[in-house]
Design a protein around this motif. Structure first.
Motif, PDB file in Angstrom:
ATOM      1  N   SER A  21       0.839  -1.183   0.000  1.00  0.00           N
ATOM      2  CA  SER A  21       0.000   0.000   0.000  1.00  0.00           C
ATOM      3  C   SER A  21       0.880   1.240   0.000  1.00  0.00           C
ATOM      4  O   SER A  21       1.981   1.230   0.542  1.00  0.00           O
ATOM      5  CB  SER A  21      -0.917   0.030   1.229  1.00  0.00           C
ATOM      6  OG  SER A  21      -1.777  -1.085   1.256  1.00  0.00           O
ATOM      7  N   SER A  70      -4.113  -1.272  -8.141  1.00  0.00           N
ATOM      8  CA  SER A  70      -5.406  -0.630  -7.979  1.00  0.00           C
ATOM      9  C   SER A  70      -5.216   0.655  -7.194  1.00  0.00           C
ATOM     10  O   SER A  70      -4.151   0.891  -6.626  1.00  0.00           O
ATOM     11  CB  SER A  70      -6.405  -1.557  -7.273  1.00  0.00           C
ATOM     12  OG  SER A  70      -5.943  -1.906  -5.983  1.00  0.00           O
ATOM     13  N   ARG A  71      -6.237   1.481  -7.163  1.00  0.00           N
ATOM     14  CA  ARG A  71      -6.133   2.734  -6.421  1.00  0.00           C
ATOM     15  C   ARG A  71      -7.474   3.145  -5.863  1.00  0.00           C
ATOM     16  O   ARG A  71      -8.530   2.763  -6.377  1.00  0.00           O
ATOM     17  CB  ARG A  71      -5.558   3.848  -7.298  1.00  0.00           C
ATOM     18  CG  ARG A  71      -6.442   4.247  -8.473  1.00  0.00           C
ATOM     19  CD  ARG A  71      -5.723   5.219  -9.399  1.00  0.00           C
ATOM     20  NE  ARG A  71      -5.528   6.525  -8.781  1.00  0.00           N
ATOM     21  CZ  ARG A  71      -4.761   7.489  -9.281  1.00  0.00           C
ATOM     22  NH1 ARG A  71      -4.078   7.271 -10.407  1.00  0.00           N
ATOM     23  NH2 ARG A  71      -4.655   8.655  -8.660  1.00  0.00           N
ATOM     24  N   ASP A  72      -7.422   3.927  -4.815  1.00  0.00           N
ATOM     25  CA  ASP A  72      -8.592   4.524  -4.203  1.00  0.00           C
ATOM     26  C   ASP A  72      -8.373   6.027  -4.258  1.00  0.00           C
ATOM     27  O   ASP A  72      -7.593   6.578  -3.480  1.00  0.00           O
ATOM     28  CB  ASP A  72      -8.764   4.042  -2.766  1.00  0.00           C
ATOM     29  CG  ASP A  72     -10.043   4.539  -2.123  1.00  0.00           C
ATOM     30  OD1 ASP A  72     -10.544   5.615  -2.506  1.00  0.00           O
ATOM     31  OD2 ASP A  72     -10.549   3.849  -1.212  1.00  0.00           O
ATOM     32  N   ASN A  73      -9.030   6.691  -5.186  1.00  0.00           N
ATOM     33  CA  ASN A  73      -8.800   8.117  -5.384  1.00  0.00           C
ATOM     34  C   ASN A  73      -9.232   8.954  -4.180  1.00  0.00           C
ATOM     35  O   ASN A  73      -8.633   9.987  -3.893  1.00  0.00           O
ATOM     36  CB  ASN A  73      -9.522   8.593  -6.641  1.00  0.00           C
ATOM     37  CG  ASN A  73      -8.907   8.048  -7.911  1.00  0.00           C
ATOM     38  OD1 ASN A  73      -7.724   7.701  -7.950  1.00  0.00           O
ATOM     39  ND2 ASN A  73      -9.704   7.970  -8.967  1.00  0.00           N
ATOM     40  N   LYS A  75      -8.904   8.169  -1.141  1.00  0.00           N
ATOM     41  CA  LYS A  75      -7.874   8.038  -0.116  1.00  0.00           C
ATOM     42  C   LYS A  75      -6.479   8.368  -0.621  1.00  0.00           C
ATOM     43  O   LYS A  75      -5.519   8.307   0.150  1.00  0.00           O
ATOM     44  CB  LYS A  75      -7.872   6.621   0.447  1.00  0.00           C
ATOM     45  CG  LYS A  75      -9.162   6.223   1.139  1.00  0.00           C
ATOM     46  CD  LYS A  75      -9.080   4.794   1.664  1.00  0.00           C
ATOM     47  CE  LYS A  75     -10.344   4.392   2.386  1.00  0.00           C
ATOM     48  NZ  LYS A  75     -10.279   2.989   2.885  1.00  0.00           N
ATOM     49  N   THR A  77      -4.562   6.620  -2.416  1.00  0.00           N
ATOM     50  CA  THR A  77      -3.796   5.432  -2.090  1.00  0.00           C
ATOM     51  C   THR A  77      -3.735   4.492  -3.287  1.00  0.00           C
ATOM     52  O   THR A  77      -4.732   4.307  -3.992  1.00  0.00           O
ATOM     53  CB  THR A  77      -4.406   4.699  -0.888  1.00  0.00           C
ATOM     54  OG1 THR A  77      -4.404   5.571   0.246  1.00  0.00           O
ATOM     55  CG2 THR A  77      -3.611   3.450  -0.545  1.00  0.00           C
ATOM     56  N   TYR A  79      -2.383   0.509  -4.481  1.00  0.00           N
ATOM     57  CA  TYR A  79      -2.088  -0.808  -3.947  1.00  0.00           C
ATOM     58  C   TYR A  79      -1.422  -1.665  -5.012  1.00  0.00           C
ATOM     59  O   TYR A  79      -1.604  -1.460  -6.208  1.00  0.00           O
ATOM     60  CB  TYR A  79      -3.369  -1.508  -3.488  1.00  0.00           C
ATOM     61  CG  TYR A  79      -4.207  -0.705  -2.527  1.00  0.00           C
ATOM     62  CD1 TYR A  79      -3.981  -0.770  -1.157  1.00  0.00           C
ATOM     63  CD2 TYR A  79      -5.225   0.120  -2.995  1.00  0.00           C
ATOM     64  CE1 TYR A  79      -4.752  -0.031  -0.276  1.00  0.00           C
ATOM     65  CE2 TYR A  79      -5.997   0.859  -2.120  1.00  0.00           C
ATOM     66  CZ  TYR A  79      -5.758   0.780  -0.755  1.00  0.00           C
ATOM     67  OH  TYR A  79      -6.528   1.518   0.120  1.00  0.00           O
TER      68      TYR A  79
END
Length: 121
Positions: A21, A70-73, A75, A77, A79
């Motif tokens: 992460s 993958s990503r969490d926009n 956050k 973040t 991965y």
């Protein structure tokens, strides 16, 4: 202005899995492309995978099919899920991000300090 902090590295046996992460933090910025690079001892740093804001991905040939980025926009973040790990995957894995200020100044490049991944029996 932007800091990247990686986590999730460690020692894994061949065939095992690991998830990395990387979280970006700072003020008045937006993140563009994010990605993962790696560097083994005595070798050049190489791209592992990159992902755009919209989720489009690119993988290095040797990692395609085994690794998933993958990503969490929300956050900020990114991965990296690593499966079927091989000894040759042993390296320092570093997080990369391009970032732009709220004033839409030119994109800047940021790197994390890296996290060690060791694949060994």
């Amino acid at each position: 202005q932007v800091q990247l902090v990686e986590s999730g590295g460690g020692l894994v046996q061949p065939g095992g899995s690991l998830k990395l992460s990387c979280a970006a933090s700072g003020k008045n910025f937006s993140i563009g492309v994010m990605g993962w690079y790696r560097q083994a001892p005595g070798q050049q740093r190489e791209m592992v995978a990159v992902i755009t804001i919209g989720g489009n991905t690119n993988y290095a040939k040797s990692m395609k099919g085994r690794f998933t980025i993958s990503r969490d926009n929300a956050k900020n973040t990114v991965y990296l899920q690593m499966n079927s790990l091989k000894p040759e995957d042993t390296a320092v894995y570093s997080c990369y991000a391009s970032a732009q200020s709220a004033r839409r100044l030119p994109w800047s490049e940021y790197w994390g300090q890296g996290t060690q991944v060791t694949v060994s029996s």
